[in-house]
Scaffold this active site. Sequence first.
Site, PDB file in Angstrom:
ATOM      1  N   LYS A  77       0.933  -1.860  -0.099  1.00  0.00           N
ATOM      2  CA  LYS A  77      -0.393   0.139   0.289  1.00  0.00           C
ATOM      3  C   LYS A  77       0.779   1.239   0.114  1.00  0.00           C
ATOM      4  CE  LYS A  77      -4.149   2.249   2.516  1.00  0.00           C
ATOM      5  NZ  LYS A  77      -4.684   1.416   4.114  1.00  0.00           N
ATOM      6  N   SER A 152      -9.650   1.617   2.749  1.00  0.00           N
ATOM      7  CA  SER A 152      -8.632   1.607   1.808  1.00  0.00           C
ATOM      8  C   SER A 152      -7.603   0.553   1.128  1.00  0.00           C
ATOM      9  CB  SER A 152      -8.051   3.465   2.694  1.00  0.00           C
ATOM     10  OG  SER A 152      -7.049   2.367   3.785  1.00  0.00           O
ATOM     11  N   SER A 176      -9.461  -0.777   6.924  1.00  0.00           N
ATOM     12  CA  SER A 176      -9.352  -0.811   5.794  1.00  0.00           C
ATOM     13  C   SER A 176      -8.139  -1.795   5.169  1.00  0.00           C
ATOM     14  CB  SER A 176      -7.755   0.550   5.576  1.00  0.00           C
ATOM     15  OG  SER A 176      -8.719   1.855   5.431  1.00  0.00           O
TER      16      SER A 176
END
Length: 480
Positions: A77, A152, A176
């Site tokens: 990420k 996310s 997330s």
Amino acid sequence: MNLEISALKYLDEIKNENFTVEEFISKTIEHIKKIDGNLHAFLSINEKAIQQAKEIDRKIKSKEKIGKCMGMPLSIKDNICVKDTKTTCASKMLEDFISPYDATVIKNLKSEDAIIIGKTNLDEFAMGLTTEFSAFGPSKNPWNTDYVPGGSSGGSAVSVSALECIASLGSDTGGSVRNPASFCSTVGFKPTYGLISRYGLISYSNSIEQIGPLTRTVEDTAFLLNIIAGQDPMDNTTIDNKGENYLKNLDAGIDGKKIGVISEMTKNVDKEVSSATKNAIVQFEKLGAKIEEISLDMIDYSVASYYTITATEAGSNLARYDNLRYGYDFDLEGYEFNSYISKARKNFGPEVTRRMILGGFVPSAGHAGKYFLKALKVKNKLTAEINEAFTKVDLLISPTVPILPFKFGEKIDDPVALFLIDFNTVTANLTGKPAISVPFEISNGLPIGIQIHANTLQDKLVLQAAHALEKTTNLPGVSI
Ligand code: GLN
């Protein structure tokens, strides 16, 4: 050569010389080039991946000591720092920021010969749950590209389910990792707070967030945990896990375990999600677990508490983006302090701006007692309640997300509706407990995950239960 293999299977194939690291990495990159223009899981690709693969192949050939990951491609990420690569947090504010150091998790993975294949898309600064708040455009759900992938860590989940890597690391502040895992049919794990170092994770709400793996199998999550979990002198919130081996006894099963179904988390859910949860309960019973309903009164206040605490911490953590150390360069001339900062902050998108305004207001003089301190009280009471629940049961379950994946644009204009989708995930963060999302059903082409929680530092128990549940399923991979 099949890209749809688990991390453990990949290791077998490499050991058996069925293909080389270079072959696997080349094929992965080709695949990314073919499909990622549409899916947009990645914000950047590691240009040196093939070169790194060759070096690992050389080490294997000459029988040098080789790390546990043996060149497997992992995506990361883009709020986790990888040295000499861009770490943008999907924000214009950090569009050109090149990290000068590796996060501890990255250091650990690199020292075990993992190849960081690329950095994945997210909602800006990890605020959101659809990737629609990425400043660089959303990622699409590979199961149906009209639908959001969750967030996310949406890019991470997409990259795992669409075979663009073997596994990924995301961050989970309020769901997330677990939310996109559920929406894209991957495993997603949020460990006990402190189990994994946050050093090099760009902070959003540091008192509750954790880095966590997204993988194809529970075994792969255990494998990665063995590499990234444990105490780190660079993050003094980390805890000593005594060198736990998460792969060992993963097959222990859950016969005789007591499982509580969190009743508040099974109300107000889509009917497909409700039916999947009932089916999961049947499977748990067949596996020998005893099921009972558990009610946690404070859960009704959890989302409000979560957003109050996280906005406050975000307001403080993001204050450093003042355009002096990070951000765009523009001439100071003609600005006084406030107008300068306000121009600099225009680089933030709408969701981050909303959180920062909230995060400025909530702890301000005269309001802190009304909002922030109350939110902390909810957090403490919820933790006490869940601790009490764990004196009666070993595990707590619920659907990971109350609703099915939804279409782009459907909820973006309604922040509160979006916040409420976190209802089932924020409790693990507020209380610091480990929780996992396990892919469980595909309903009309859309994935549904089941969430399993356990008490602090019972991460292995979570994995054992998840592994047992996973074995009752036989889900298809995505067709791309
Ligand atoms: N949707 C939640 C938020 O926006 C969770 C985000 C996360 O876990 N990083 O805060």
